[in-house]
Design an enzyme around this catalytic site. Structure first.
Site, PDB file in Angstrom:
ATOM      1  CG  ASP A  62      46.469  34.690  38.253  1.00 15.50           C
ATOM      2  OD1 ASP A  62      46.570  33.910  39.223  1.00 15.50           O
ATOM      3  OD2 ASP A  62      45.381  35.074  37.790  1.00 15.50           O
ATOM      4  CE1 TYR A 154      43.896  30.778  54.328  1.00 14.06           C
ATOM      5  CE2 TYR A 154      43.310  30.385  56.627  1.00 14.06           C
ATOM      6  CZ  TYR A 154      44.163  30.922  55.682  1.00 14.06           C
ATOM      7  OH  TYR A 154      45.297  31.590  56.086  1.00 14.06           O
ATOM      8  CE  LYS A 158      47.298  29.464  54.065  1.00 14.95           C
ATOM      9  NZ  LYS A 158      48.478  30.027  53.384  1.00 14.95           N
TER      10      LYS A 158
HETATM   11  N1  NAP Z   1      46.016  37.926  57.433  1.00 16.46           N
HETATM   12  C1  NAP Z   1      45.731  36.880  58.211  1.00 16.46           C
HETATM   13  O1  NAP Z   1      44.840  36.955  59.094  1.00 16.46           O
HETATM   14  C2  NAP Z   1      46.496  35.602  58.057  1.00 16.46           C
HETATM   15  C3  NAP Z   1      46.437  34.664  59.109  1.00 16.46           C
HETATM   16  C4  NAP Z   1      47.113  33.467  58.962  1.00 16.46           C
HETATM   17  C5  NAP Z   1      47.827  33.203  57.822  1.00 16.46           C
HETATM   18  N2  NAP Z   1      47.867  34.119  56.816  1.00 16.46           N
HETATM   19  C6  NAP Z   1      48.615  33.767  55.600  1.00 16.46           C
HETATM   20  O2  NAP Z   1      49.623  34.732  55.363  1.00 16.46           O
HETATM   21  C7  NAP Z   1      49.851  34.866  53.960  1.00 16.46           C
HETATM   22  C8  NAP Z   1      49.833  36.335  53.579  1.00 16.46           C
HETATM   23  O3  NAP Z   1      48.569  36.863  53.931  1.00 16.46           O
HETATM   24  P1  NAP Z   1      48.287  38.438  54.013  1.00 16.46           P
HETATM   25  O4  NAP Z   1      47.559  38.667  55.268  1.00 16.46           O
HETATM   26  O5  NAP Z   1      49.492  39.222  53.688  1.00 16.46           O
HETATM   27  O6  NAP Z   1      47.217  38.546  52.824  1.00 16.46           O
HETATM   28  P2  NAP Z   1      47.008  39.700  51.730  1.00 16.46           P
HETATM   29  O7  NAP Z   1      47.309  41.019  52.320  1.00 16.46           O
HETATM   30  O8  NAP Z   1      45.664  39.459  51.147  1.00 16.46           O
HETATM   31  O9  NAP Z   1      48.133  39.312  50.666  1.00 16.46           O
HETATM   32  C9  NAP Z   1      48.044  38.131  49.912  1.00 16.46           C
HETATM   33  C10 NAP Z   1      48.773  38.360  48.613  1.00 16.46           C
HETATM   34  O10 NAP Z   1      48.599  37.181  47.778  1.00 16.46           O
HETATM   35  C11 NAP Z   1      48.307  37.641  46.473  1.00 16.46           C
HETATM   36  N3  NAP Z   1      47.573  36.686  45.648  1.00 16.46           N
HETATM   37  C12 NAP Z   1      46.327  36.217  45.833  1.00 16.46           C
HETATM   38  N4  NAP Z   1      45.959  35.463  44.792  1.00 16.46           N
HETATM   39  C13 NAP Z   1      46.994  35.458  43.921  1.00 16.46           C
HETATM   40  C14 NAP Z   1      47.223  34.886  42.646  1.00 16.46           C
HETATM   41  N5  NAP Z   1      46.281  34.151  42.036  1.00 16.46           N
HETATM   42  N6  NAP Z   1      48.413  35.091  42.043  1.00 16.46           N
HETATM   43  C15 NAP Z   1      49.374  35.852  42.638  1.00 16.46           C
HETATM   44  N7  NAP Z   1      49.220  36.428  43.837  1.00 16.46           N
HETATM   45  C16 NAP Z   1      48.035  36.243  44.470  1.00 16.46           C
HETATM   46  C17 NAP Z   1      47.440  38.860  46.704  1.00 16.46           C
HETATM   47  O11 NAP Z   1      47.309  39.616  45.531  1.00 16.46           O
HETATM   48  P3  NAP Z   1      45.930  40.459  45.286  1.00 16.46           P
HETATM   49  O12 NAP Z   1      45.933  41.541  46.304  1.00 16.46           O
HETATM   50  O13 NAP Z   1      46.079  40.906  43.887  1.00 16.46           O
HETATM   51  O14 NAP Z   1      44.801  39.504  45.504  1.00 16.46           O
HETATM   52  C18 NAP Z   1      48.211  39.542  47.819  1.00 16.46           C
HETATM   53  O15 NAP Z   1      49.269  40.311  47.311  1.00 16.46           O
HETATM   54  C19 NAP Z   1      48.757  34.029  53.267  1.00 16.46           C
HETATM   55  O16 NAP Z   1      49.312  32.813  52.831  1.00 16.46           O
HETATM   56  C20 NAP Z   1      47.736  33.783  54.367  1.00 16.46           C
HETATM   57  O17 NAP Z   1      47.063  32.555  54.196  1.00 16.46           O
HETATM   58  C21 NAP Z   1      47.227  35.319  56.909  1.00 16.46           C
END
Ligand code: NAP
Length: 268
Positions: A62, A154, A158
């Protein structure tokens, strides 16, 4: 940086973008160290990749726990022998009016999105500098260049990660260790909860598939890009916001009106 035969540590591997990245990196011949905080989910992904012949290890942790980044890097080097590429992909999002945000949620968000990536980099840098090579990839966001209403903390987390990436890449020039900052726009993953998805549809936000975002991240790594902003017109708005922020103010203040019902719902 070459992907084939590289050892790559990915945080957030159980997520939408992280999972797609793991699959595509494995198919390009990388050895993976997946980090997930959910052991069962992480083992499922690792087994699927191993079944396709990928060299894959799983570390569970975590990222809000202060000792975890150092331990993950030490375990990864111990078990895999080296880390060539670190991808900071884990992230969380807070949506709604900042006045409604619990202070504990703000703290968690900064710990996952900003403090943990910085601490992971701090832990891995001596290793990469000693080997005179390595690539660090930080997943930012378009909201890391455009302060977006109802995503204040957020956006700020970033912005901080982007500033850190820019400063460090200048500090590391000539060392063989590179930094790539990638800023996706809205991507269809579990990251965006139901109310955010409905808001994005109402606002007609452009939405990307995680596999396409993963492919862009890989292209940025392979070409040693310093930064990669995903999508038009988002790229243009990033530039516009930097030069004429008042113009973007009026557009986003108008959009904030449309966001109001969703932000109120998120705060309930
Ligand atoms: N999706 C979008 O619209 C978007 C847009 C711009 C940028 N991003 C960036 O892209 C990256 C990936 O996003 P995604 O869309 O793939 O999101 P996601 O599907 O929610 O995946 C995020 C991952 O981070 C993990 N995480 C969260 N809190 C944690 C903790 N305390 N310790 C360890 N792991 C943790 C989550 O685990 P859990 O599932 O257990 O919480 C999940 O596996 C992020 O940095 C996000 O800010 C996303």
């Amino acid at each position: 940086m070459k992907i084939a035969a590289s050892t790559i540590l990915i945080t957030g591997a159980g997520g939408g973008i992280g999972g797609a990245l793991a699959e595509q990196l494995a198919s390009k011949g990388a050895a993976l160290v997946l980090v997930d905080r959910n052991a069962e989910r992480g083992e499922r992904l690792a087994s699927q990749l191993r079944a396709k012949g990928a060299r894959t290890r799983l570390l569970v942790g975590d990222l809000t726990q202060p000792t975890v980044p150092l331990r993950l890097v030490a375990d990864a080097i111990d078990q895999a022998g080296a880390i060539d590429i670190l991808i900071n992909c884990a992230g969380v999002q807070n949506f709604g009016y900042f006045a409604d945000e619990a202070a504990a949620d703000t703290t968690t968000l900064f710990n996952v999105n900003t403090v943990a990536p910085i601490n992971l980099i701090n832990a891995v840098l001596p290793h990469m500098l000693a080997r005179k090579g390595g690539q660090i990839v930080n997943l930012g966001s378009i909201f890391g260049s455009i302060g977006f209403p109802c995503f204040a903390s957020y956006s700020a987390s970033k912005f901080a990660l982007r500033g850190f990436s820019e400063a460090l890449r200048r500090e590391l020039a000539g060392t063989g260790v590179g930094i790539t900052y990638v800023a996706p726009r809205f991507t269809k993953t579990p990251f965006n909860r139901n109310v955010v998805n409905r808001m994005a549809d109402a606002l007609k936000m452009n939405q990307d598939e995680p596999a396409d975002v993963a492919a862009s991240i890989i292209e940025a790594i392979e070409n040693d890009r310093l930064e990669r902003y995903l999508g038009w017109p988002e790229k243009l708005f990033v530039r516009l916001n930097a030069i004429f922020p008042r113009l973007v103010d009026s557009a986003l203040i108008k959009q904030a009106d449309q966001m109001r019902p969703f932000a109120i719902e998120a705060g309930r």
